[in-house]
Design a protein around this motif. Sequence first.
Motif, PDB file in Angstrom:
ATOM      1  N   ASP A 106      84.713  38.381  49.411  1.00 54.00           N
ATOM      2  CA  ASP A 106      83.506  37.947  50.107  1.00 54.00           C
ATOM      3  C   ASP A 106      83.270  38.879  51.301  1.00 54.00           C
ATOM      4  O   ASP A 106      84.059  38.916  52.242  1.00 54.00           O
ATOM      5  N   PRO A 107      82.196  39.656  51.279  1.00 51.21           N
ATOM      6  CA  PRO A 107      81.963  40.593  52.384  1.00 51.21           C
ATOM      7  C   PRO A 107      81.764  39.876  53.708  1.00 51.21           C
ATOM      8  O   PRO A 107      81.949  40.467  54.769  1.00 51.21           O
ATOM      9  N   ASN A 108      81.366  38.590  53.647  1.00 52.55           N
ATOM     10  CA  ASN A 108      81.207  37.838  54.901  1.00 52.55           C
ATOM     11  C   ASN A 108      82.527  37.768  55.657  1.00 52.55           C
ATOM     12  O   ASN A 108      82.558  37.810  56.879  1.00 52.55           O
TER      13      ASN A 108
ATOM     14  N   GLY B  34      73.697  34.868  69.045  1.00 52.35           N
ATOM     15  CA  GLY B  34      73.411  36.218  68.597  1.00 52.35           C
ATOM     16  C   GLY B  34      73.039  36.212  67.126  1.00 52.35           C
ATOM     17  O   GLY B  34      72.760  35.167  66.550  1.00 52.35           O
ATOM     18  N   ALA B  35      73.045  37.383  66.538  1.00 44.79           N
ATOM     19  CA  ALA B  35      72.769  37.477  65.112  1.00 44.79           C
ATOM     20  C   ALA B  35      73.984  38.078  64.441  1.00 44.79           C
ATOM     21  O   ALA B  35      74.601  38.986  64.977  1.00 44.79           O
ATOM     22  N   SER B  36      74.331  37.543  63.312  1.00 39.77           N
ATOM     23  CA  SER B  36      75.437  38.162  62.605  1.00 39.77           C
ATOM     24  C   SER B  36      75.042  38.391  61.154  1.00 39.77           C
ATOM     25  O   SER B  36      74.115  37.784  60.634  1.00 39.77           O
ATOM     26  N   ARG B  37      75.732  39.309  60.546  1.00 40.34           N
ATOM     27  CA  ARG B  37      75.394  39.728  59.200  1.00 40.34           C
ATOM     28  C   ARG B  37      75.839  38.676  58.203  1.00 40.34           C
ATOM     29  O   ARG B  37      76.967  38.158  58.285  1.00 40.34           O
ATOM     30  N   ALA B  38      74.986  38.367  57.274  1.00 44.37           N
ATOM     31  CA  ALA B  38      75.367  37.416  56.239  1.00 44.37           C
ATOM     32  C   ALA B  38      75.019  38.012  54.880  1.00 44.37           C
ATOM     33  O   ALA B  38      73.987  38.661  54.711  1.00 44.37           O
ATOM     34  N   TYR B  39      75.890  37.798  53.946  1.00 42.44           N
ATOM     35  CA  TYR B  39      75.671  38.311  52.594  1.00 42.44           C
ATOM     36  C   TYR B  39      75.466  37.148  51.648  1.00 42.44           C
ATOM     37  O   TYR B  39      76.141  36.125  51.763  1.00 42.44           O
ATOM     38  N   ALA B  40      74.519  37.319  50.753  1.00 45.34           N
ATOM     39  CA  ALA B  40      74.242  36.260  49.801  1.00 45.34           C
ATOM     40  C   ALA B  40      75.509  35.962  49.010  1.00 45.34           C
ATOM     41  O   ALA B  40      76.211  36.876  48.579  1.00 45.34           O
ATOM     42  N   GLU B  41      75.789  34.720  48.889  1.00 43.63           N
ATOM     43  CA  GLU B  41      76.969  34.359  48.119  1.00 43.63           C
ATOM     44  C   GLU B  41      76.679  34.551  46.632  1.00 43.63           C
ATOM     45  O   GLU B  41      75.540  34.513  46.204  1.00 43.63           O
ATOM     46  N   ASP B  42      77.708  34.779  45.885  1.00 45.43           N
ATOM     47  CA  ASP B  42      77.598  34.953  44.440  1.00 45.43           C
ATOM     48  C   ASP B  42      76.775  36.168  44.050  1.00 45.43           C
ATOM     49  O   ASP B  42      76.398  36.316  42.907  1.00 45.43           O
ATOM     50  N   ALA B  43      76.431  37.012  45.003  1.00 42.04           N
ATOM     51  CA  ALA B  43      75.648  38.179  44.620  1.00 42.04           C
ATOM     52  C   ALA B  43      76.580  39.328  44.280  1.00 42.04           C
ATOM     53  O   ALA B  43      76.146  40.371  43.827  1.00 42.04           O
ATOM     54  N   GLY B  44      77.854  39.127  44.494  1.00 39.99           N
ATOM     55  CA  GLY B  44      78.803  40.202  44.232  1.00 39.99           C
ATOM     56  C   GLY B  44      78.435  41.408  45.053  1.00 39.99           C
ATOM     57  O   GLY B  44      78.510  42.548  44.628  1.00 39.99           O
ATOM     58  N   ALA B  45      77.981  41.113  46.283  1.00 41.12           N
ATOM     59  CA  ALA B  45      77.399  42.165  47.105  1.00 41.12           C
ATOM     60  C   ALA B  45      78.444  43.145  47.620  1.00 41.12           C
ATOM     61  O   ALA B  45      78.120  44.270  47.947  1.00 41.12           O
ATOM     62  N   ALA B  46      79.672  42.672  47.668  1.00 41.77           N
ATOM     63  CA  ALA B  46      80.686  43.452  48.377  1.00 41.77           C
ATOM     64  C   ALA B  46      80.738  44.911  47.945  1.00 41.77           C
ATOM     65  O   ALA B  46      80.742  45.803  48.780  1.00 41.77           O
ATOM     66  N   PHE B  47      80.744  45.149  46.635  1.00 37.29           N
ATOM     67  CA  PHE B  47      80.955  46.514  46.171  1.00 37.29           C
ATOM     68  C   PHE B  47      79.701  47.362  46.222  1.00 37.29           C
ATOM     69  O   PHE B  47      79.765  48.566  46.282  1.00 37.29           O
ATOM     70  N   VAL B  48      78.560  46.712  46.161  1.00 41.36           N
ATOM     71  CA  VAL B  48      77.325  47.469  46.202  1.00 41.36           C
ATOM     72  C   VAL B  48      76.911  47.690  47.640  1.00 41.36           C
ATOM     73  O   VAL B  48      76.717  48.803  48.106  1.00 41.36           O
ATOM     74  N   VAL B  49      76.790  46.577  48.359  1.00 41.00           N
ATOM     75  CA  VAL B  49      76.271  46.627  49.717  1.00 41.00           C
ATOM     76  C   VAL B  49      77.364  47.041  50.698  1.00 41.00           C
ATOM     77  O   VAL B  49      77.101  47.665  51.700  1.00 41.00           O
TER      78      VAL B  49
END
Lengths: 385, 669
Positions: free
Chosen positions: B317-319, B160-175
Amino acid sequence: MTIVIEAASGKRNKLRQRLSELNVPLVLLLTMIAGAGVLALYSVSDGNWNPYAMPHGLRFSLAMLVMVGIGITPLKFWLSVAYPAYFGTFFLLLLVPVIGDTNMGAQRWLSLGGFQLQPSELMKIALVLALARYYHGLEFKQVSTITGLIIPLAMIGAPVGLVFLQPDLGTAILLGLSGAVVLLLAGISWRLVTLGVIAGVGGAIGGVQSGLIKAYQWERITAFLNPDADPLGANYHPNQAKTAIGSGGIDGKGYMQGTQTQLDFLPEMHTDFIFAILGEEFGLYGALVLLGLYLGVFFTTLQIAMSAKSHFGRLLSLGIAVTFVSYVLINTGMVMGLAPVVGVPLPLVSYGGTVMLSMMAGFGLVMSTWIDRNQDTLRTTGFGG
Amino acid sequence: MRVEPFDTSRHMEFTRRATVVTGGVMGLFGGIAYRLYDLQVRRHGDFKALADENQFNTRLITPLRGDIYDRYGEVVANNVPDFRVLVVPERTDDLKATLMKLAADTTLDLPPEKIASILEKARRQRSFLPILVADKLDWDTYASVNFHSTTLRGIVSEIGASRAYAEDAGAAFVVGYVGSATSDDISRARETAANEEDAGKAELLYRQPGFKVGKAGLERTFDKDLQGASGSVKVQVNAHGRVIKTYAENAVQPVQGAPIGLTIDKELQATTLKVLADDYGEYPDEALGPHPVSASAVVMDIITGDVIVMASTPAFDPNVFSRGIESKLWKELNDSPLKPLLNKPVAGTYPPGSTFKLLTAIAAQEKGISADQRYFCNGSFRFGGRTATCWKQEGHGWVDMKGSIKHSCDVYYWNLATQLDIDDIAKVAERFGLGQTYDLGIGAEADGIVPSRAWKRAYYRNDPPNQTWFPGETLSVAIGQGAVTASPLQLAVMSARIATHKKVMPRLVRAMGSELITQPVFEDLPGKAQHMNAVRDGMNAVVNEWGTAARSSLQPDFLMAGKTGTSQVVGLRRDPKTGRRLKNEEIPWQYRDHALFVAFAPYDNPRYACSVVVEHGGSGSKAAGPRARDIMRAVLEKDPSNYDKHRFWSGERGETQGPLEVASLGGQP
């Protein structure tokens, strides 16, 4: 020496002669029905001869030999062994609860050497045989008397009771029905027939009330009256079978094209629900042809019964014919939601050795009647003799 | 007695009975034939439909979630292939036994608790819906399950497909992050559906294993846009649900969700996170670990309002969250004094401290106090019978407005405060962005507090005696203490509005789908633009004229204007014996002052505004300023107008210049 040789060659001649007197239409009709079974079983296993179609054909060939063997044996021999055969089969029935195998909550099978035997199926023939034997030796005016009724009722009741306790409701009903039909043919008074029907219905109700009929049997019985209830449980099979047959339409979906059956929506269809695959793939035409073949067997046997001069032969032949068609009627009725699911196979078409063997043995007796149709007096011994 | 074998009477009776029986048999056969006609001709259509319903199935094809990009099209969140194992309860003979066998036969790690939770889930939903057993499997485990799946009825392995967040992007709080749909999510989706059919489709989609909904941040706010449209394909299945044939020619392809383009610059975000987490010497000896930095920063493009950086540390880590977080880790994150789950740039509120003086200065000018008006600071200020001391106990001497900002003189602002009403200050604070939220789409935004008479009345609505505003409180607010609080985002907006004197509004999304969102044109703020001059001059002096943030200067490359802030968390701590004021490093971490810094740059042609807050960092000039300097250097160097100064373009990317050595030049804290 010469006498022995002559006697031997005479025996051979006699054998050859009896073989030539076999009822060819009956043999052909039975072979065509079994052929329909092979066809259906080949389709069931996705176009493979194994595991069903090939053994089915082989078994039928073997059963045909048994039929011919029984058929060329003189009818008076069968008259003489009628009671021993009945008691022998009854003994096997008694053995079932002792050493039988349990399958799906019911003990029906005896393992004999390499193969499994269902004594209750053999009993259907043995019962008809024994009843015919009994009435053969009974004066007509005694048929409806109490003394004349006790023995046949006991002969029917004992095996029916045993089979019912296995528990195998379907076979018990069929067994009782076969016996009752012989009684009817023997000429018991209509008053008694009416009484019998009332007693049968009362017995059925009593059986349910007293819990003699098991829960799963009761579920199956009530299920067919209310097809929308419990679609994944008790009604799954009948509903899917109806869907299979109904979706087949007039022409059918084509051989090996039945979606209901090929896609496993109707499981275990090589046994009791095999009529569904024929109805689905060959449609109304195919189903009617098969029913026609069964009726053909009935009428051929009826004609044999009517042509026979001995009362034994007449009762025996028609009794077997009626037993045969009751299988057909109950099975097709069950598959099409007209009767409760009681585990009755479609004779010669459903996969299963014992039923085929017992039915073909029965038709062996019919064949024997046919060959000896002109013998009016048969030596009788035993009951009433 | 011998019976006459050929008895005519019984023969005749037999014939009659045989006729009756034959009639019965024919009648029954007729009944069967009629039933065949009934089923196969009369009701053929119904049964045909039933058979089709059995064999034909419409399979939902889960759409791919829309990707999220940064301002340069770098991937922040996307979909990656995911090896996973599902179970369809309906197809198993015994769900529990099947799962136990799966655990025993394969290398899949399937602890009893997991089995219990699957069984629990199976009880709550319809049995034909697949349940996720495990995902994100490595190839070996996946292969092992695949190998055994033929003997495990009901077990399905798929990619299947699963969501991945760029590491070190500090994405958690924005995305934010995604998670499996809860029953609340499903009922919400049903409620928002246009009709019953859509509601059913939505529920089916939400119940697909591997289907995720946004749980936080932009993923949540723009969930509907990101979700896309599910596709469908007609398949022929057998009774076990195995697909026999797929009618691909009639398939409705799923539509991937709309991509979202962020205003965030992933690279700068990463740089900022690193800068924030680095040790800037504010924790000389520490029991909390080597880097107990709880800090946040916001950088904005003041022309467009684009939030280029919005960073919070420590981050999670949002992942991990998308995968379903384990309760132990959750507890750890939840209990940490560094508050890693708090989206500090928008949800953290702090007393702005001296950064608020900029607003007091503007309010004073509007009240008619000239920027040239000087006040004498001898280190203390008497008011209402009490004496307050300036942070510089020996005093600043004569200071004007510019000097007061440059040196962050408290006494100057207390002098102003005696001439100002709290509502004058509140009006300015609100105009410059405090006390409000900006609906960035990530939720969690805090209002902060802009104290005023009305605010105090509302705050003490159940306590009338306390509703009166006291002039002494104005003194506290004037220097950013007391009740006033602001979030880093609000401080960045304040800085941007001071730099431009326009109503700059921050935004996080610059493109939705393939459409760029129209760049806003900001209106002028009310009030006189020249009132900004003294403030901006002061901010320039803070950094570039040996003010409190001299060590944060970006000279000679850039002119950054800023303002330090050091806000007290608790009252002054004094040594109980000597009465000496305790230094920050002498008191426990959680009582230390917050360190703040707001800035804009370049001073002469402002483009970027920034705010940095280091929780309990001790001092704005030591902990916040230098971090802002390094963040702004990276931001400014990447600006296309600075090609010549940009090491990125000259191939020296990645090297950061060390802090400018100015401490020896006598800069103020």
